[in-house]
Design a protein around this motif. Structure first.
Motif, PDB file in Angstrom:
ATOM      1  N   ASN A 145       1.399  -0.900  -0.054  1.00  0.00           N
ATOM      2  CA  ASN A 145       0.375   0.360   0.084  1.00  0.00           C
ATOM      3  C   ASN A 145       0.966   1.513   0.105  1.00  0.00           C
ATOM      4  OD1 ASN A 145      -1.693   1.865   0.550  1.00  0.00           O
ATOM      5  ND2 ASN A 145      -2.026   1.895   2.594  1.00  0.00           N
ATOM      6  N   TRP A 146       0.888   1.662  -0.869  1.00  0.00           N
ATOM      7  CA  TRP A 146       1.875   2.575  -1.125  1.00  0.00           C
ATOM      8  C   TRP A 146       1.650   4.581  -0.172  1.00  0.00           C
ATOM      9  CZ3 TRP A 146       5.296   3.658  -6.820  1.00  0.00           C
ATOM     10  CH2 TRP A 146       5.722   2.388  -6.853  1.00  0.00           C
ATOM     11  N   LYS A 147      -0.065   4.227  -0.320  1.00  0.00           N
ATOM     12  CA  LYS A 147      -0.641   5.356   0.771  1.00  0.00           C
ATOM     13  C   LYS A 147      -0.137   6.512  -0.368  1.00  0.00           C
ATOM     14  CE  LYS A 147       0.003   3.126   4.915  1.00  0.00           C
ATOM     15  NZ  LYS A 147      -0.198   3.022   6.011  1.00  0.00           N
ATOM     16  N   ASN A 204       1.672   8.400  -1.462  1.00  0.00           N
ATOM     17  CA  ASN A 204       3.541   8.359  -1.710  1.00  0.00           C
ATOM     18  C   ASN A 204       3.456   8.037  -3.687  1.00  0.00           C
ATOM     19  OD1 ASN A 204       4.798   9.424   0.504  1.00  0.00           O
ATOM     20  ND2 ASN A 204       3.649   7.110   0.923  1.00  0.00           N
ATOM     21  N   GLN A 263      -6.956   2.060  -3.737  1.00  0.00           N
ATOM     22  CA  GLN A 263      -6.667   2.042  -1.832  1.00  0.00           C
ATOM     23  C   GLN A 263      -7.734   2.514  -1.781  1.00  0.00           C
ATOM     24  OE1 GLN A 263      -3.466   4.689  -1.403  1.00  0.00           O
ATOM     25  NE2 GLN A 263      -1.937   4.290  -2.928  1.00  0.00           N
ATOM     26  N   ASP A 264      -8.765   2.824  -2.458  1.00  0.00           N
ATOM     27  CA  ASP A 264     -10.091   2.544  -1.876  1.00  0.00           C
ATOM     28  C   ASP A 264     -10.895   3.297  -3.531  1.00  0.00           C
ATOM     29  OD1 ASP A 264     -12.583   3.968   0.005  1.00  0.00           O
ATOM     30  OD2 ASP A 264     -11.951   5.342  -0.642  1.00  0.00           O
ATOM     31  N   HIS A 296      -9.106   0.557   5.512  1.00  0.00           N
ATOM     32  CA  HIS A 296      -7.821   0.868   6.043  1.00  0.00           C
ATOM     33  C   HIS A 296      -8.265   2.244   7.202  1.00  0.00           C
ATOM     34  CE1 HIS A 296      -4.207   2.441   6.372  1.00  0.00           C
ATOM     35  NE2 HIS A 296      -3.903   1.482   5.836  1.00  0.00           N
ATOM     36  N   GLU A 327      -6.686   3.723   7.946  1.00  0.00           N
ATOM     37  CA  GLU A 327      -6.637   5.892   7.993  1.00  0.00           C
ATOM     38  C   GLU A 327      -7.853   6.340   7.146  1.00  0.00           C
ATOM     39  OE1 GLU A 327      -1.849   5.023   6.851  1.00  0.00           O
ATOM     40  OE2 GLU A 327      -3.046   5.522   5.546  1.00  0.00           O
ATOM     41  N   ARG A 328      -8.381   5.043   6.748  1.00  0.00           N
ATOM     42  CA  ARG A 328      -9.735   6.201   6.002  1.00  0.00           C
ATOM     43  C   ARG A 328     -11.053   5.756   7.111  1.00  0.00           C
ATOM     44  NH1 ARG A 328      -9.834   8.403   1.427  1.00  0.00           N
ATOM     45  NH2 ARG A 328     -12.132   7.845   1.285  1.00  0.00           N
ATOM     46  N   GLY A 343       2.591  -1.415   4.161  1.00  0.00           N
ATOM     47  CA  GLY A 343       3.020   0.214   3.805  1.00  0.00           C
ATOM     48  C   GLY A 343       4.375   0.509   3.644  1.00  0.00           C
TER      49      GLY A 343
END
Length: 247
Positions: A11-13, A15, A64-65, A95, A97-98, A231
Motif C-alpha cells: 500500500n503506497w498510500k 506516495n 487504495q479505496d 483501512h 486511515e479511512r 505500508g
C-alpha cells in the motif's frame, strides 16, 4: 478444504510520482519465483501507468479505496469500475486511515466491498483495534465485530482477503507479539468460517502494521497469517522483495 494462497500487497498510500514506476518494475522482475501472489496499490494517478508498465508480470495492481456507487456527482471520488478500467485487479477498503480520517464505519466499508465485487475487483477488507481498545481487553470483540459488519453476504463465492492491522502498530515501528497476532487471526478465521463456511476458510488473512524484511519471516510463519499488507516498506523494491521472499 483449499488452503489460502498467500498474498503480499503493498500500500503506497499518498506516495509515488511517475519516477516511482521504476521501483515497481524492480518488484515485478524479482517476484516471479514467489509462491505468493504479489500486488502493489499505488495512488490512483499511477494505476493505469503501473498496469501498463507491469503488463505480463506476476504483480497485480490495486486501488487504495473506492466509492460505493458506480458513477455520479461525487467530486474527487473513484468508483470500482473506474479502477478496473484503469487496470486494477484489487482494492483496499476500510483501512484504518479511512475509518479514522474519513469517518467510515462498518456499513460504509461493506458498501465499498460490495462495490468492489460489482466492479470485478478483489477487495482487501481492513480491520483492527486501537491501542485503547487493546488495553481495555476489547481487541477480539472489536476486530470480529468489524469483520461481521464490513463483509457483506455477497462475498460468498468471491475472492477476497481480510487484513488485520492493529491501528497502534501502523507506521509506528511497533508490532504485537506473535501470540497476539495468532490470537486475532484465529478469531478472524473462526468468524469467516461462521459467515461463509469452507469458502471463509480458503481466503487469506493478511497481517499489516510495521511489517519489515527483518520481522516478515516470523510474522508470515504464524498460524493463520496468509500474507501481509505492507505500508512504508513497499515503497522500496529491495525492502518489499525482502518481505515477498519471506513467504
Amino acid at each position: 478444504m483449499t488452503a489460502p494462497i498467500p498474498l503480499i500487497a503493498g500500500n503506497w498510500k499518498m506516495n509515488g510520482l511517475a519516477a516511482a514506476l521504476s521501483e515497481a518494475k524492480v518488484v515485478a522482475a524479482g517476484a516471479g519465483e514467489s509462491r505468493a501472489r504479489v500486488a502493489l496499490c499505488p495512488p490512483a494517478t499511477l494505476i493505469e501507468r503501473m498496469s501498463a508498465a507491469l503488463a505480463g508480470s506476476p504483480v497485480l495492481v490495486g486501488g487504495q479505496d473506492c466509492h460505493a456507487e458506480a458513477s455520479g456527482a461525487f467530486t474527487g471520488d473513484i468508483s470500482a469500475e473506474m479502477l478496473a478500467d484503469a487496470g486494477a485487479r484489487l482494492v483496499i477498503v476500510g483501512h484504518s486511515e479511512r475509518r479514522a480520517g474519513h469517518g467510515e464505519d462498518d456499513a460504509a466499508v461493506a458498501a465499498k466491498a460490495r462495490a468492489a465485487l460489482r466492479g470485478g475487483l478483489e477487495p482487501i477488507v481492513c480491520v483492527g483495534e486501537t491501542l485503547e481498545e487493546r488495553k481495555a481487553g476489547k481487541a477480539l470483540t472489536v476486530v470480529t465485530g468489524q469483520v461481521k459488519g464490513s463483509l457483506p453476504p455477497e462475498m460468498a463465492g468471491s475472492a477476497f482477503a481480510v487484513a488485520y492491522e492493529p491501528v497502534w502498530a501502523i507506521g509506528s515501528g511497533l508490532t504485537p507479539s506473535i501470540a497476539e497476532i495468532e490470537e486475532v487471526h484465529r478469531a478472524i478465521r473462526e468468524t469467516l468460517v461462521a459467515m461463509f463456511g469452507d469458502h471463509g476458510a480458503a481466503q487469506p488473512i493478511l497481517y499489516g502494521g510495521s511489517v519489515k524484511p527483518a520481522n516478515a519471516a516470523e510474522i508470515l510463519a504464524a498460524a493463520e497469517v496468509g500474507g501481509a499488507l505492507v505500508g512504508g516498506a513497499s515503497l522500496k523494491a529491495a525492502d518489499f522483495l525482502g518481505i515477498v521472499g519471506a513467504v
